[in-house]
Each structure stands twice: as structure tokens, then as C-alpha cells.
Design a protein around this motif. Structure first.
Motif, PDB file in Angstrom:
ATOM      1  N   ALA A   1     -11.989  31.464  23.522  1.00 42.36           N
ATOM      2  CA  ALA A   1     -13.355  31.960  23.715  1.00 42.36           C
ATOM      3  C   ALA A   1     -13.589  32.210  25.209  1.00 42.36           C
ATOM      4  CB  ALA A   1     -14.358  30.952  23.179  1.00 42.36           C
ATOM      5  N   PHE A   2     -13.030  31.355  26.041  1.00 44.91           N
ATOM      6  CA  PHE A   2     -13.158  31.466  27.498  1.00 44.91           C
ATOM      7  C   PHE A   2     -12.354  32.647  28.037  1.00 44.91           C
ATOM      8  CE2 PHE A   2     -11.761  29.333  31.702  1.00 44.91           C
ATOM      9  CZ  PHE A   2     -12.833  29.866  32.395  1.00 44.91           C
ATOM     10  N   THR A   3     -11.065  32.713  27.712  1.00 41.63           N
ATOM     11  CA  THR A   3     -10.218  33.790  28.245  1.00 41.63           C
ATOM     12  C   THR A   3     -10.639  35.155  27.704  1.00 41.63           C
ATOM     13  OG1 THR A   3      -8.589  33.504  26.456  1.00 41.63           O
ATOM     14  CG2 THR A   3      -8.237  32.244  28.480  1.00 41.63           C
ATOM     15  N   GLY A   4     -11.202  35.180  26.501  1.00 43.13           N
ATOM     16  CA  GLY A   4     -11.624  36.441  25.911  1.00 43.13           C
ATOM     17  C   GLY A   4     -12.753  37.125  26.650  1.00 43.13           C
ATOM     18  N   MET A   5     -13.400  36.421  27.560  1.00 34.23           N
ATOM     19  CA  MET A   5     -14.444  37.039  28.374  1.00 34.23           C
ATOM     20  C   MET A   5     -13.862  38.082  29.322  1.00 34.23           C
ATOM     21  SD  MET A   5     -17.305  35.685  27.427  1.00 34.23           S
ATOM     22  CE  MET A   5     -16.552  35.733  25.801  1.00 34.23           C
ATOM     23  N   TRP A   6     -12.608  37.916  29.705  1.00 36.90           N
ATOM     24  CA  TRP A   6     -11.977  38.848  30.636  1.00 36.90           C
ATOM     25  C   TRP A   6     -11.473  40.091  29.897  1.00 36.90           C
ATOM     26  CZ3 TRP A   6     -13.129  34.093  32.043  1.00 36.90           C
ATOM     27  CH2 TRP A   6     -13.407  33.837  33.387  1.00 36.90           C
ATOM     28  N   ASP A   7     -10.793  39.888  28.781  1.00 33.30           N
ATOM     29  CA  ASP A   7     -10.435  41.007  27.906  1.00 33.30           C
ATOM     30  C   ASP A   7      -9.781  40.440  26.650  1.00 33.30           C
ATOM     31  OD1 ASP A   7      -7.274  42.485  28.065  1.00 33.30           O
ATOM     32  OD2 ASP A   7      -7.686  40.559  29.027  1.00 33.30           O
ATOM     33  N   PRO A   8      -9.724  41.226  25.567  1.00 35.82           N
ATOM     34  CA  PRO A   8      -9.252  40.673  24.285  1.00 35.82           C
ATOM     35  C   PRO A   8      -7.762  40.384  24.233  1.00 35.82           C
ATOM     36  CG  PRO A   8      -9.727  43.013  24.075  1.00 35.82           C
ATOM     37  CD  PRO A   8     -10.226  42.597  25.421  1.00 35.82           C
ATOM     38  N   HIS A   9      -6.992  40.844  25.220  1.00 36.50           N
ATOM     39  CA  HIS A   9      -5.546  40.609  25.209  1.00 36.50           C
ATOM     40  C   HIS A   9      -5.141  39.432  26.086  1.00 36.50           C
ATOM     41  CE1 HIS A   9      -5.193  44.328  23.006  1.00 36.50           C
ATOM     42  NE2 HIS A   9      -5.871  44.943  23.950  1.00 36.50           N
ATOM     43  N   THR A  10      -6.109  38.810  26.734  1.00 34.54           N
ATOM     44  CA  THR A  10      -5.845  37.604  27.517  1.00 34.54           C
ATOM     45  C   THR A  10      -6.128  36.408  26.628  1.00 34.54           C
ATOM     46  OG1 THR A  10      -6.354  38.661  29.631  1.00 34.54           O
ATOM     47  CG2 THR A  10      -6.560  36.268  29.525  1.00 34.54           C
ATOM     48  N   SER A  11      -5.134  35.545  26.467  1.00 34.02           N
ATOM     49  CA  SER A  11      -5.303  34.437  25.525  1.00 34.02           C
ATOM     50  C   SER A  11      -4.411  33.265  25.901  1.00 34.02           C
ATOM     51  CB  SER A  11      -4.995  34.890  24.094  1.00 34.02           C
ATOM     52  OG  SER A  11      -3.682  35.394  23.998  1.00 34.02           O
ATOM     53  N   TYR A  12      -4.785  32.113  25.373  1.00 34.31           N
ATOM     54  CA  TYR A  12      -4.032  30.876  25.604  1.00 34.31           C
ATOM     55  C   TYR A  12      -3.125  30.612  24.413  1.00 34.31           C
ATOM     56  CZ  TYR A  12      -3.042  25.884  25.539  1.00 34.31           C
ATOM     57  OH  TYR A  12      -2.415  24.678  25.454  1.00 34.31           O
ATOM     58  N   PHE A  13      -1.873  30.247  24.702  1.00 34.26           N
ATOM     59  CA  PHE A  13      -0.917  29.844  23.671  1.00 34.26           C
ATOM     60  C   PHE A  13      -0.681  28.344  23.790  1.00 34.26           C
ATOM     61  CE2 PHE A  13       1.419  34.202  23.861  1.00 34.26           C
ATOM     62  CZ  PHE A  13       0.353  34.782  23.163  1.00 34.26           C
ATOM     63  N   SER A  14      -0.885  27.635  22.717  1.00 33.99           N
ATOM     64  CA  SER A  14      -0.615  26.200  22.704  1.00 33.99           C
ATOM     65  C   SER A  14       0.891  25.971  22.844  1.00 33.99           C
ATOM     66  CB  SER A  14      -1.105  25.586  21.398  1.00 33.99           C
ATOM     67  OG  SER A  14      -0.294  26.045  20.328  1.00 33.99           O
ATOM     68  N   PRO A  15       1.324  24.749  23.159  1.00 28.55           N
ATOM     69  CA  PRO A  15       2.770  24.492  23.247  1.00 28.55           C
ATOM     70  C   PRO A  15       3.512  24.888  21.983  1.00 28.55           C
ATOM     71  CG  PRO A  15       1.553  22.668  24.200  1.00 28.55           C
ATOM     72  CD  PRO A  15       0.531  23.585  23.596  1.00 28.55           C
ATOM     73  N   ARG A  16       2.917  24.636  20.819  1.00 24.89           N
ATOM     74  CA  ARG A  16       3.577  25.005  19.556  1.00 24.89           C
ATOM     75  C   ARG A  16       3.724  26.513  19.456  1.00 24.89           C
ATOM     76  NH1 ARG A  16       3.203  23.746  13.851  1.00 24.89           N
ATOM     77  NH2 ARG A  16       4.704  25.163  12.876  1.00 24.89           N
ATOM     78  N   THR A  17       2.666  27.239  19.781  1.00 27.30           N
ATOM     79  CA  THR A  17       2.721  28.690  19.713  1.00 27.30           C
ATOM     80  C   THR A  17       3.644  29.247  20.778  1.00 27.30           C
ATOM     81  OG1 THR A  17       0.438  28.690  18.931  1.00 27.30           O
ATOM     82  CG2 THR A  17       1.321  30.779  19.667  1.00 27.30           C
ATOM     83  N   SER A  18       3.673  28.627  21.933  1.00 21.47           N
ATOM     84  CA  SER A  18       4.547  29.086  23.007  1.00 21.47           C
ATOM     85  C   SER A  18       6.010  28.979  22.609  1.00 21.47           C
ATOM     86  CB  SER A  18       4.300  28.261  24.276  1.00 21.47           C
ATOM     87  OG  SER A  18       2.968  28.413  24.706  1.00 21.47           O
ATOM     88  N   GLU A  19       6.347  27.921  21.876  1.00 20.82           N
ATOM     89  CA  GLU A  19       7.730  27.750  21.435  1.00 20.82           C
ATOM     90  C   GLU A  19       8.136  28.832  20.442  1.00 20.82           C
ATOM     91  OE1 GLU A  19       7.971  23.853  19.830  1.00 20.82           O
ATOM     92  OE2 GLU A  19       7.594  22.839  21.754  1.00 20.82           O
ATOM     93  N   ASN A  20       7.153  29.364  19.739  1.00 20.65           N
ATOM     94  CA  ASN A  20       7.419  30.396  18.728  1.00 20.65           C
ATOM     95  C   ASN A  20       6.665  31.664  19.102  1.00 20.65           C
ATOM     96  OD1 ASN A  20       8.850  28.751  16.457  1.00 20.65           O
ATOM     97  ND2 ASN A  20       7.088  27.526  17.052  1.00 20.65           N
ATOM     98  N   PHE A  21       6.877  32.138  20.330  1.00 21.39           N
ATOM     99  CA  PHE A  21       6.092  33.272  20.833  1.00 21.39           C
ATOM    100  C   PHE A  21       6.243  34.497  19.938  1.00 21.39           C
ATOM    101  CE2 PHE A  21       5.635  36.899  23.908  1.00 21.39           C
ATOM    102  CZ  PHE A  21       4.264  36.782  24.029  1.00 21.39           C
ATOM    103  N   ASN A  22       7.380  34.630  19.279  1.00 27.10           N
ATOM    104  CA  ASN A  22       7.586  35.785  18.405  1.00 27.10           C
ATOM    105  C   ASN A  22       6.611  35.809  17.238  1.00 27.10           C
ATOM    106  OD1 ASN A  22       9.623  36.954  19.868  1.00 27.10           O
ATOM    107  ND2 ASN A  22      11.262  35.916  18.762  1.00 27.10           N
TER     108      ASN A  22
END
Length: 724
Positions: free
Chosen positions: A236-257
Motif C-alpha cells: 500500500a505504501f510503495t504503490g503510492m509511487w507507481d503500481p510496478h513498485t512493490s515489496y517482495f517478502s523473503p518467501r516471494t523473493s526466493e521464488n521470484f519467478n
């Protein structure tokens, strides 16, 4: 009166809650109000444990805030105004349809609204976590109410009155209090029951389906994790800058694909979280879902079923969990129940069987065909090159393989073959091409021009990098048409925009996606941040961002531009322009474009396939514009029949054009569609008339200006080009 007191006032009968001794930064009481009317049958063993932020998350928050303020393309500070926007976006993410929180809850949170910004600067996450915990408990309350209603028996619901329900509540006012929400949820249950009854489902099966759905969501609510709250809050915070800026949790980062494509033993689809749903963003070319043909962008996944097993409802699930469920052994079948993008409301679903497989590079490759047209006694041979994506086998390239595959190398070969076939012109089909390797877009432009710039890239410091085609070799110098649609994005837009700017060919179709930004993934102490750092600009100076590429000749599309496209996304970076760079203009179409458009419109006015497309678009538009649906059984059945009859009429009219037997019922049509989708060797030429129209526009070019062939020859470039 304090926030805690106000929430307690609106929470007269708290449900079971673990006494965590939590003293929150803002004093939000972690209570769940009781149910007015029906009482939920509480599972005494089920306890909601409020989630709390960790030190690692607080540090990551500080790093994210710094990166956003100092390295993002958009210069945006963290202010009180931004704080309010983050608050709204966060609630929109947690309760988009406004079915859990009440106006009383919003009032109780009012003094938090302008304090989130300063807290986010310094890693004070508790305010966001308090909001998350409150919403989760409201979710539990609502789901318990829904299950209580089902336990009372759906045969007790009234379907003879004048009730109706709003289809999209994202902009509806919050319901006043818990009693008002009870009424809304009765309508929601009635809507879900009615939709299944109209599909022929028996009441006992409906009750089982709904109970399984809500029990699954309830289980997820009790299993909320700290990381769930943190990821939702940060996005919600990063989306203020633009919709393609986002946070990936450690779990999501491990499976970026997971966030890029489900290509490995999956279905080949790009998915993203969309409030409670997992939404299809696009299909991977050559993937199982793309070849199967029924799953579409903007479809929302309701349940996932393994072969021979009951479906698992995934509403409210985390993205990574849905992905894990969809993945599976190669050649096994997964069944997705989805809400189609064009559904009139969320109760309309369909099931799609997809055989899992790997996405093979060769199945994403460019391909060609030759179409023949007869015009006023003259025959034309038009070469069509379809490019599903901009690809390159980077491993083979780095290994020094001289025969590595890439878009440009394959198209070069296909053009050579088309020349041998004696084609009069080439149509490049980039519809549904979501982009890919940037250097391939640059190199592909180079096949059609002498040499020169292809795209400009500007960073946050206003430094501009210009990519150039340095190779003076021109592989194809004949007339060119480029087909695009709303799903043509990124590298596709760079290629189409360059061809248009150089006057090298005509762009035909519908406005493209408008994805004109570049992201980088940066590591944090906890997870990763995907941040927008640059923006694409055409050689003429205009950005491809937000606006996309506007075709020279437009062909309408079924795709809903209000739901798909950069300009449909919140906080998307705006269109702007910078200085043009010098480039050749090989042909000026302004003298003949009006005649080309007139001829195109005359053809389409008498084209039965285009007439059917227009009727289908009008039908889909009417469906999307429905604000309310009736909860009266007779009215809803009549509406349902009208929709089914329209679908059947359009499908049979199209079959008649192809000389095929019409279907007697919609069930026959759907069974045939399922059989076609199951047979991956069959192809549907439903949209081939768009390709043929590209060929006719090519023939118009040749007829209206015989000079085209010579003007576009490489020996004439220097003499005929205009420098800009």
C-alpha cells in the motif's frame, strides 16, 4: 473519546480472542463485535492471535522509505497527504468491496489517517498492524455470520422480493454498522445461491460449496502471519509511487519467478494478488494456459482442484500459496474455477481444465504464414510474422552457440523465406505480446531501418540513454504493417512506436498497454524491493508510458480498457515527453492516411465478422456496466436466459459464417469449447479477419501509392528521408 473506547463501543460482544497482553502504539482494541440477529457457531478452539511487527521488518521499512524518496523515478515526499492516501490504499487492499469494515470502524480509525506517513519513515509499523488485526477480526465475524446463515438453511432465504445487490462495491459507502453489514451479507449469500441455482446446482450441493468456501477463508483468517500484514502494508505504501513498485517478502523473493511466470511445470500465466483474489495478468506465450485458450487476462481464480480431487477455495489466500497449489507434475491436470473478466458479477464462474507442462522456448518462437488476397482482379501475397514475445536464449548466447535462438535471428530467417515466397508486403503481428528482452526490440527495429536510434531511456536524474541500431544492413525494405492490441506492452510498444516514428510502416489495431517504465530489484535486509527507476521514450520524444502507442488505423477489441492497461492502474506514472533525437522519416503517410481509413471503414461496414465483433463488444460492455443484479429468482432467471441466448446467437452466427452447424443449446457450445481446448492441435481462426484486414490495408498502400515500394528500398533511404 479514545480510539480504543470508540471501537469498544461498536464492539459489544467480543468473540474468542487470545489474551496477548498487547499494548498497541495507537491503542486500537483488538475486538470482534458480536452478531446481530443470527449468532455464529463459534469454534472454541479457534483463536485469532494478533500479528505483530518484527525488528527485521521495521528495518526493512526504513530502507524502503529511503529508497522510495531518493531513488525512485517519481519525486515524491512522505507527507500528511501521502499518509491519507496510504491509509485509503491499505483499506482498499484489505477490504476492497467494503464488506468487512463499517463506517463506525472508519470513524474510530480517523485520527490514524494522517499519522501513517511519519510512522513509516521511522519504521513504526504498529499502526499498520493494528489496522490489519482489526480487519482480520472483522473478516472472522463476517465469515462466521455467513456460516451461521447457511446452517439455518438456504431454503429459508427469500427470492421473491425486490432485493438487488450492487455488483462492484469498491466505491460504495461503508455500511453504517454491524446490523447493516448483516443485511448486506444476507444479500451476498442470496446472490451466491441464486447464481448456482440458475446453473442447475441442487441446494444441498450449493450449501456444501458455500460452506467449504467460507470455512476455507475462515481458516486462512485464523492463520494470518506477521509477514502477511507487513507485505500488504508495504505494498500500500510503495504503490503510492507507481503500481510496478512493490515489496517482495523473503518467501516471494526466493521464488521470484512466481511473479513473472508459472513456466516450470505450471500453467504459464502471470498472476498477481487482487484484493481477496488471485488475478491473471497475462498468459505466457507457448504455455499450457495460452494453448488451452480459455483462461484470459483479468480472470480471477476462485478455486483450484487437482485431478480427481475436490476443489480448494483460494479466495483470501496468499499469492505464493495459490501458486504452490497450481504447480504440479508435468502432464497432470489442474482445474481452475474463475470469475471471467467479462462476468456480470462475482457469482458467475466457469471451470477450466489445464494440463501442466513446461513452457518451451521453441513454442514462443516467431512464426510465419502467407495469406492470399484477390482485389479487383489482382492477386496479393501477404507475409504474416507472429511474434508472441521478445525472447533470447541467454544461456546459449553466453556459451558462444552460433545458432542460439532469439526473436531477431528468427525473424531475419522468416523474412528471407517470405522473400523467396514472393510476398508483396509483411504484416508483423504483435497482438498479446507482453514484451521481453529490450535488446531484441532494439535489434528487431534494425531489420527494417538503415541505422539510428530506437528508444530513449531516462532515469530519475534526468540522464537520457539512447539505444541505437548500429547495423546499416536492412533485411526488409518493403511495405510494413504492425498489428497491436491492448495486451501489446513494453518491448512491443518500443518496436511499434519506432516503426511509427520512422514512417517505416503503419500501426493497426487498438491502443497498446502503456507500460513504459523500467524496474530494478534491490535486496533489503528482509526481502526485496522492486522499484521503478527509468522510463521509456520514443525517438520522437513521447513516452510509451500510460498512453501506449496509438494506432494509425484502429480496430476495436473485446478487451476492456477500463480494467486492463497502464491507465487503468492507480498511481501510474503519467505520459510526458522529452526532446526528440535525430532520426530518418522514410515515408509520410499523411497524404494517404485518410483514404486508408475510409477504405478500412467501408470494408468493415460490410464485413459480417466485424459486425459480430461489434455486437460482442456491445454485449460485453453492457455486462460490465451493470451496477446491480436482481435477487428475485424470476427476474434473475430471465436476465440469465437473455445473456445465454445472446452468447449462443453470436456463437452460431460465427459458425454460420464458417459453414458450420449451429449449436442447439449453450451447453452444446460450452461442451464444444471444452473439447476444442482439450485438443491442443486445433486452432481457432476466429480473429483471422484482423490479420486479413492487415493484408487489405497493405494492398491499399500499394494501390494508393505505387511509390511505396521504391521509397522503402535501401538505395533510396538517403535521398527520400527527412531528418528530425
Amino acid at each position: 473519546m479514545s480510539i480504543a473506547e470508540r471501537i469498544r463501543q461498536h464492539s459489544p460482544r467480543p468473540a474468542t480472542l487470545k489474551k496477548a497482553g498487547l499494548c498497541t502504539a495507537l491503542g486500537l482494541a483488538l475486538l470482534v463485535p458480536g452478531l446481530s440477529g443470527l449468532q455464529a457457531k463459534l469454534d472454541e478452539s479457534a483463536i485469532y492471535e494478533p500479528v505483530a511487527p518484527t525488528i527485521d521488518q521495521a528495518r526493512a521499512n526504513i530502507l524502503i522509505a529511503r529508497q522510495l524518496q531518493f531513488t525512485h523515478f517519481r519525486n515524491l515526499g512522505i507527507s500528511d497527504e501521502l499518509s491519507g492516501d496510504v491509509f485509503d490504499a491499505y483499506l482498499d487492499y484489505l477490504d476492497n468491496q467494503r464488506v468487512y469494515l463499517t463506517q463506525q470502524d472508519i470513524d474510530a480509525l480517523s485520527n490514524v489517517r494522517n499519522r501513517l506517513g511519519s510512522a513509516l519513515k521511522t519504521g513504526q509499523l504498529q499502526p499498520g498492524f493494528d489496522i490489519y488485526n482489526l480487519v482480520q477480526q472483522r473478516v472472522i465475524q463476517r465469515l462466521q455470520f455467513a456460516l451461521s446463515l447457511i446452517d439455518e438453511g438456504i431454503d429459508n432465504l427469500d427470492f421473491e422480493g425486490n432485493d438487488q445487490i450492487r455488483v462492484d462495491r469498491s466505491e460504495a459507502p461503508w455500511e453504517a454498522d454491524s446490523a447493516a453489514l448483516d443485511q448486506l451479507w444476507v444479500k451476498r449469500i442470496k446472490n451466491a445461491v441464486l447464481a448456482q441455482r440458475l446453473n442447475g446446482t441442487e441446494d444441498d450441493v450449493i450449501e456444501e460449496n458455500l460452506r467449504r468456501r467460507y470455512e476455507g477463508q475462515l481458516k486462512r483468517a485464523y492463520q494470518a502471519r506477521s509477514e502477511d500484514a507487513f507485505q500488504a502494508y508495504m505494498n500500500a505504501f510503495t504503490g503510492m509511487w507507481d503500481p510496478h513498485t512493490s515489496y517482495f517478502s523473503p518467501r516471494t523473493s526466493e521464488n521470484f519467478n512466481i511473479n513473472m511466470s508459472l513456466s516450470l511445470e505450471g500453467i504459464g500465466a502471470v498472476l498477481q494478488s487482487d484484493n481477496e483474489y488471485t488475478k491473471v495478468v497475462r498468459l505466457v506465450p507457448g504455455g499450457p494456459a495460452s494453448k488451452q485458450g480459455q483462461l484470459q487476462p483479468a480472470d480471477r481464480i476462485v478455486s483450484v482442484a487437482q485431478e480427481g480431487e475436490k476443489p480448494v477455495n483460494v479466495i483470501g489466500w496468499r499469492l505464493d500459496e495459490v501458486v504452490d497449489l497450481i504447480r504440479g507434475p508435468r502432464n497432470s491436470t489442474v482445474t481452475l474455477e474463475v470469475i471471467p473478466a467479462n462476468a456480470s458479477d462475482e457469482s458467475v464462474t466457469r471451470s477450466i481444465d489445464i494440463i501442466r507442462d513446461e513452457v518451451k522456448l521453441e513454442e514462443q518462437s516467431a512464426s510465419k504464414e502467407v495469406i492470399e488476397l484477390e482485389r479487383k482482379g489482382q492477386d496479393y501475397r501477404i507475409g504474416v510474422i507472429t511474434i508472441p514475445t521478445f525472447y533470447a536464449d541467454f544461456q546459449a548466447m553466453q556459451a558462444g552457440d552460433p545458432n542460439y535462438k532469439s526473436t531477431t535471428r528468427d525473424v531475419r530467417r522468416l523474412i528471407s523465406e517470405l522473400k523467396e515466397d514472393g510476398v508483396d508486403g509483411v504484416v508483423m503481428d504483435l497482438r498479446n505480446n507482453g514484451g521481453g528482452a529490450l535488446h531484441e526490440a532494439n535489434d528487431l527495429v534494425g531489420l527494417f531501418i538503415d541505422k539510428g536510434p530506437t528508444v530513449q531511456i531516462r532515469n530519475a536524474n534526468n540522464d537520457v540513454q539512447v539505444l541505437n541500431d548500429e547495423d546499416p544492413t536492412v533485411v526488409y525494405d518493403g511495405p510494413l504493417v504492425v498489428l497491436v492490441n491492448r495486451m501489446s506492452a513494453s518491448a512491443s510498444e518500443i518496436f511499434a512506436g519506432a516503426i511509427q516514428d520512422y514512417g517505416r510502416g503503419l500501426v493497426v489495431g487498438s491502443q497498446t498497454f502503456g507500460k513504459g517504465t523500467v524496474q530494478a530489484v534491490r535486496p533489503l535486509n528482509h526481502g526485496q524491493l522492486k522499484i521503478t527507476q527509468s522510463k521509456f521514450y520514443r525517438v520522437s520524444g513521447g513516452s510509451t508510458q500510460h498512453k501506449g502507442v496509438i494506432p494509425d488505423i484502429e480496430i476495436p477489441s473485446r478487451i476492456d480498457k477500463t480494467r486492463i492497461g497502464e491507465d487503468a492502474l492507480d498511481h501510474a506514472l503519467p505520459w510526458d515527453q522529452i526532446e526528440a533525437v535525430p532520426h530518418n522519416r522514410y515515408f509520410d503517410f499523411s497524404g494517404i492516411i485518410d483514404e486508408l481509413r475510409e477504405r478500412h471503414e467501408d470494408r468493415f461496414a460490410t464485413n459480417p465478422e466485424f459486425s459480430l465483433l461489434q455486437k460482442e463488444i456491445e454485449f460485453l460492455t453492457q455486462q460490465r456496466q451493470m451496477d446491480y443484479v436482481s435477487l428475485n429468482h424470476a427476474e434473475r432467471k430471465d436476465q440469465h436466459s437473455q445473456i445465454e441466448n445472446t452468447r449462443l446467437t453470436i456463437a452460431n452466427a460465427r459458425r454460420e459464417l464458417r459453414g458450420e452447424e449451429p449449436f442447439d443449446t449453450l451447453e452444446d457450445l460450452e461442451q464444444w469449447q471444452d473439447e476444442q481446448a482439450a485438443d491442443l492441435d486445433t486452432t481457432d481462426d476466429e480473429l483471422d479477419f484482423v490479420i486479413r484486414e492487415g493484408g487489405h490495408i497493405m494492398a491499399d498502400l500499394l494501390e494508393l501509392d505505387q511509390r511505396t515500394a521504391s521509397i522503402l528500398s535501401p538505395t533510396q533511404f538517403a535521398a527520400k528521408a527527412e531528418t528530425r
